[in-house]
Structure formats: C-alpha cells, structure tokens
Design an enzyme around this catalytic site. Structure first.
Site, PDB file in Angstrom:
ATOM      1  N   HIS A   1      -2.967  -5.391   1.282  1.00 23.64           N
ATOM      2  CA  HIS A   1      -2.378  -5.657   2.600  1.00 23.64           C
ATOM      3  C   HIS A   1      -2.413  -7.155   2.918  1.00 23.64           C
ATOM      4  CE1 HIS A   1      -2.220  -1.471   4.273  1.00 23.64           C
ATOM      5  NE2 HIS A   1      -3.145  -1.270   3.350  1.00 23.64           N
TER       6      HIS A   1
ATOM      7  N   GLU B   1      -0.701  -8.748   4.970  1.00 20.25           N
ATOM      8  CA  GLU B   1      -0.409  -8.990   6.381  1.00 20.25           C
ATOM      9  C   GLU B   1      -1.669  -9.081   7.231  1.00 20.25           C
ATOM     10  OE1 GLU B   1      -0.668  -4.524   6.028  1.00 20.25           O
ATOM     11  OE2 GLU B   1       0.103  -6.163   4.791  1.00 20.25           O
TER      12      GLU B   1
ATOM     13  N   CYS C   1       0.832  -1.200   0.000  1.00 18.21           N
ATOM     14  CA  CYS C   1       0.000   0.000   0.000  1.00 18.21           C
ATOM     15  C   CYS C   1       0.875   1.262   0.000  1.00 18.21           C
ATOM     16  CB  CYS C   1      -1.002  -0.042   1.152  1.00 18.21           C
ATOM     17  SG  CYS C   1      -2.378   1.130   0.957  1.00 18.21           S
TER      18      CYS C   1
END
Length: 202
Positions: free
Chosen positions: A182, A184, A81
């Site tokens: 994202h 994660e 991002c």
C-alpha cells in the site's frame, strides 16, 4: 497531456489516500462509481480492500464488464493489494464465484502474507524507481506465484524477509501495474508518480 485525469475506483479501500497521492503526483484525480465515468478517464487506480467484496460491488454497480472492456482497449491501471488480486488472470484461495479483471498474466495467492496481525513492513528495491529503497506496508497482502512472459517483475521481498523472501510483490504488463503493498499510506509518492508517467505516455 499535462495533468491526466485518473480515476480511483471508489467502492472500498483507501480511496482518499489514493486521490491525494495522485494529485500530488501530477494528475487530476476523481472517484469512480458509475460505468459512464469510466469513459472520461485516462487511467484508473484500484485500491486495496477485500477482493471478493470488491468483485461483488463491481457487479452490483455494473462496472465489471465496462471496466474489462476499457482494460482490453488499453486503459492504464494500477492496483494495490486487493487491486492486484482483481487485475490478475488467476487467483488462488478465493471464492469460486469471485470475478476478476484478468489484465495481467499472473497467478496471485490471496492473503498470502496471512491475517491482519501478520501484516508487516519492509524496504524494497523497485525496478524503475530511483533513490532510497521503498518502504512497503503489507496488510493481509497477496503475492505473485507466477508471471507470464510479457510481465515485468518490479519488486520482490528482500532476502531478510523471512518466509516471504524472494516473493514477487510488484509487477507491470504494458500500461498496467500492480503492487501487493500500500504505497498510498506511507507518503512515498514514487509508485503513483511512475503510474502517472505511464498514463501520460499512452
């Protein structure tokens, strides 16, 4: 190099989530806040956040020029991002005084997917990653409008993605990877595993 030492730029964003994902993916992960810490790491993750704020923090913490130097010397890096925005050679819709790292020959449009309320999820086919499609979470995310000849496109928004269909959302140039989403936050470790493999191979 069995477990490479991978830093996570710990100025803003999902630092803990990236640290956990890297540890799960076969790396020893450590937060990075000072220039001297850059010398010890084998790779670096630049998390999401707010890209213009992050560029200011890089200057305040005196990390901008040392990080540029390490990237020029071949340090593997992965940006998600806002990290993608910082790694770009050209950024559209940003502040004129915003600094960036220029590690990938690409033009990125900041906040291309709109405001936070326009955030969405999509399943992606990701080049070099096997198995089920990757669930991608886009939060005020950028997309890539142009890539250089040496940049590999890893993923695009699928045709079912409405106005964003076909937009480039993951790229790689050499040992530097960037995604506009994202990974994660989803628990899918495959992007981090890919990056750790890249770090091991350098």
């Amino acid at each position: 190099m069995t477990r490479p030492l991978v830093g996570v730029l710990a100025l803003q964003g999902d630092v803990r989530e990236h640290l956990a994902a890297l540890n799960d993916s076969g790396a020893d992960a450590v937060g990075i806040r000072r220039p001297e810490e850059l010398e010890k790491i084998d790779g670096l993750v630049i998390p999401g956040g707010e890209s213009t704020t992050m560029s200011k923090l890089l200057q305040i913490f005196e990390l901008l020029e040392p990080l540029k130097a390490r990237l020029r010397d071949g340090l593997p890096a992965y940006g998600s991002c806002a990290g993608m925005i910082l790694l770009a050679s050209e950024i559209l819709d940003t502040r004129p005084d915003a600094q960036h790292l220029g590690a990938i020959d690409m033009t990125v449009r900041r906040n291309a997917f709109g405001r936070q309320v326009d955030s969405f999820e999509s399943d992606l086919e990701f080049e070099g990653i096997v198995g089920d499609p990757m669930r991608a979470v886009f939060i005020r995310a950028p997309w890539v409008e142009r890539v250089g000849d040496d940049v590999q496109i890893l993923a695009r928004v699928p045709e079912s993605g409405g106005a964003a269909a076909g937009r480039i959302v993951a790229v790689r140039q050499g040992s530097v990877v960037a995604t506009s989403f994202h990974p994660e936050v989803t628990g899918d470790r495959r992007v981090h595993e890919l990056f750790v493999d890249i770090v091991r191979g350098v």
